[in-house]
Design an enzyme around this catalytic site. Structure first.
Site, mmCIF file in Angstrom:
data_model
loop_
_atom_site.group_PDB
_atom_site.id
_atom_site.type_symbol
_atom_site.label_atom_id
_atom_site.label_comp_id
_atom_site.label_asym_id
_atom_site.label_seq_id
_atom_site.Cartn_x
_atom_site.Cartn_y
_atom_site.Cartn_z
ATOM 1 N N SER A 68 26.645 84.160 52.108
ATOM 2 C CA SER A 68 27.270 85.300 51.426
ATOM 3 C C SER A 68 27.416 86.553 52.282
ATOM 4 O O SER A 68 28.025 87.527 51.837
ATOM 5 C CB SER A 68 26.490 85.648 50.149
ATOM 6 O OG SER A 68 26.844 84.785 49.105
ATOM 7 N N LYS A 71 30.790 88.092 52.600
ATOM 8 C CA LYS A 71 31.356 89.128 51.731
ATOM 9 C C LYS A 71 31.488 90.486 52.425
ATOM 10 O O LYS A 71 32.208 91.357 51.937
ATOM 11 C CB LYS A 71 30.513 89.262 50.460
ATOM 12 C CG LYS A 71 30.523 88.027 49.559
ATOM 13 C CD LYS A 71 29.745 88.270 48.279
ATOM 14 C CE LYS A 71 29.803 87.081 47.331
ATOM 15 N NZ LYS A 71 28.942 85.972 47.729
ATOM 16 N N SER A 128 25.848 89.951 44.664
ATOM 17 C CA SER A 128 26.501 88.917 45.474
ATOM 18 C C SER A 128 27.250 87.913 44.605
ATOM 19 O O SER A 128 27.250 86.701 44.864
ATOM 20 C CB SER A 128 25.479 88.188 46.351
ATOM 21 O OG SER A 128 26.128 87.438 47.359
#
Length: 391
Positions: A68, A71, A128
Site C-alpha cells: 500500500s 498509494k 489505507s
C-alpha cells in the site's frame, strides 16, 4: 572641438575586441554513509526530504513489492488534480461497482454511495482504504487502468527507474510486475510532501466518516509514538511483508525512512524509528550564504557603463554532519572584467564552499545590470549629455 575629437579617438581605442573569460562547471559532491546498524528488513533507505540526499541505505535499489505504499503515488496525482482544479475537497463522488468490489483494507463503500473527495482522502491516507483510493483514481482518470498509466508516467518524471505500477492501491495477488524500490519510494514520498495539503491528512491519528459510524485509525503507528512524525504510509501483503515510508521533522530538517520487507509490523516501525533517530542525531541542514563574499561590481570593457553591479543566486541547502558548519570554508572566483554587451543575469563567477577537500556547494555570481556596447553614436551622445550637465 579639439577636446571632442580627442575623446572620440580614445573611445575608438577602447572599442577594440576583447576575449571573454571561460566559464566553469558547477560541482556538488554528496555520498551515502554506511548502514549504521542492523536493519531487519529486505531493504531500506534514509533520505533528506529538502535536498534528496541519501544518508544511508541497504539494498535500496532492489525491486520489491511495495504493497500500500503504492498509494503515495496515487496521492501525488490526486494532489495535482486538486491543484489544477480538476478536483475539489467538497466535490461529491458516486462510488462505482469496481471500486466497491476492491478487497483488502477498505471502508466498505457500496456502489452508488456518495462521498466527498475530502472523505475519500481521509480513508485513503489514514486507513489505507483500497476502495476509496480506487474511487479517487477513477475520478481523476476515468478508470484505474488509465490512472495506473498516469502513475507510471509520473514515476518516470521523478526518476523512479526501477518502478512499475499495475494498480493504484498496491494489491499484488494477481501481479508479479507491480514493483518498486526503497530509493524510488523515497523519491515519491519526497514529492508528495511538497504538497502542504497532504499534511492535513498524514498527521491524523484518529477520525471518523459517515457521521461517526466509521472509525479511522492511522495504520502508521509512528504518528502517535514518534516525536516530530509527519507521515506517511504503511503497506502490508504476504508478498511484500511489512513496509513503511515514515517521515518526520526536527530542527528544520525533514527525513523520510523507507523500510521494505520486514517480517512484522513491530520490526518495520523499529527500523524506521532507528533510521530517523540516527539521521537526526548525526546530520543537519546547512544553507550556504554568499552575501558579502564577492565584489559589489565588475568592470565592463567597451561598455556604456564602466561597471555593473553584481548579485548571487540563492545557494542550495546541503546536508552536513552535525558540528561541521564551523569548518566550512569558501573561495570566491569572479572575473576581473567582462566585455560589453553585458546582459542582466550573466554569470561572472561563483562562491565555492568546501568542507576539508570536498566541494559541498556553490553559489553563482551574476550581473544585476545590463550594459550596451559603446558605439560611436552613443559615445557622442554620452559626451554631449556630459557637456550639457556642465553648462
Amino acid at each position: 572641438m579639439k577636446k571632442i575629437v580627442s575623446l572620440i579617438a580614445v573611445l575608438f581605442v577602447l572599442l577594440m575586441p576583447l576575449t571573454a573569460a571561460a566559464s566553469q562547471d558547477d560541482a556538488v559532491l554528496t555520498a551515502a554513509n554506511e548502514m549504521p546498524f542492523e536493519i531487519n528488513a529486505k531493504a531500506c533507505v534514509l533520505m533528506d526530504v529538502s535536498t534528496g540526499t541519501v544518508l544511508t541505505g541497504k539494498n535500496e535499489h532492489n525491486k520489491l513489492y511495495p504493497a500500500s505504499i503504492t498509494k503515495v503515488m496515487s496521492l501525488i496525482l490526486v494532489m495535482e488534480a486538486i491543484e489544477t482544479g480538476k478536483l475539489t475537497l467538497d466535490m461529491k463522488v458516486t462510488c462505482s461497482e469496481s471500486a466497491a468490489e476492491k478487497g483488502g483494507s477498505q471502508i466498505w463503500l457500496e456502489a452508488g454511495e456518495i462521498m466527498t473527495v475530502d472523505e475519500l482522502l481521509k480513508a485513503t491516507v489514514v486507513y489505507s482504504a483500497n476502495d476509496a483510493c480506487c474511487l479517487l483514481a477513477e475520478t481523476v482518470a476515468g478508470s484505474e487502468t488509465g490512472f495506473a498509466s498516469l502513475m507510471n508516467k509520473k514515476a518516470e518524471e521523478l526518476g523512479m527507474t526501477n518502478t512499475h505500477f499495475d494498480n493504484c492501491s498496491g494489491l499484488d495477488d494477481d501481479t508479479e510486475t507491480h514493483l518498486s524500490t526503497a530509493y524510488d519510494i523515497a523519491l515519491m514520498s519526497r514529492e508528495l510532501l511538497k504538497y502542504e495539503l497532504i499534511r492535513n491528512y498524514t498527521g491524523i491519528w484518529m477520525d471518523t466518516l459517515r457521521n461517526g459510524e466509521t472509525q479511522l485509525i492511522n495504520t502508521n503507528k509512528l504518528i502517535r509514538t514518534y516525536p516530530g512524525a509527519t507521515g506517511l504510509k504503511t503497506g502490508t501483503t504476504s508478498k511484500a511483508g511489512c513496509c513503511v515510508s515514515a517521515s518526520a521533522a526536527r530542527d528544520g530538517m525533514e527525513l523520510v525512512a523507507v523500510v521494505l520487507g520486514a517480517d512484522n509490523s513491530k520490526e518495520r516501525f523499529k527500523a524506521a524509528s532507528g533510521l530517523l533517530d540516527w539521521g537526526f542525531s548525526n546530520f543537519e541542514i546547512y544553507s550556504p550564504d554568499a552575501t558579502e563574499k564577492y565584489p559589489e561590481t565588475v568592470k565592463v570593457n567597451h561598455g556604456v557603463l564602466q561597471n555593473v553591479e553584481l548579485t548571487h543566486e540563492n545557494c542550495s541547502s546541503i546536508v552536513i554532519k552535525k558540528g561541521a558548519a564551523g569548518k566550512i570554508a569558501f573561495e570566491t572566483q569572479v572575473e576581473e572584467s567582462v566585455a560589453a554587451p553585458v546582459k542582466k543575469g550573466q554569470n561572472v563567477g561563483k562562491v565555492i564552499f568546501t568542507l576539508g577537500d570536498e566541494i559541498i556547494g556553490e553559489c553563482i555570481i551574476k550581473t544585476a545590470q545590463e550594459s550596451e556596447i559603446m558605439t560611436f553614436g552613443n559615445a557622442v551622445y554620452s559626451l554631449l549629455r556630459s557637456f550639457a550637465r556642465n553648462l
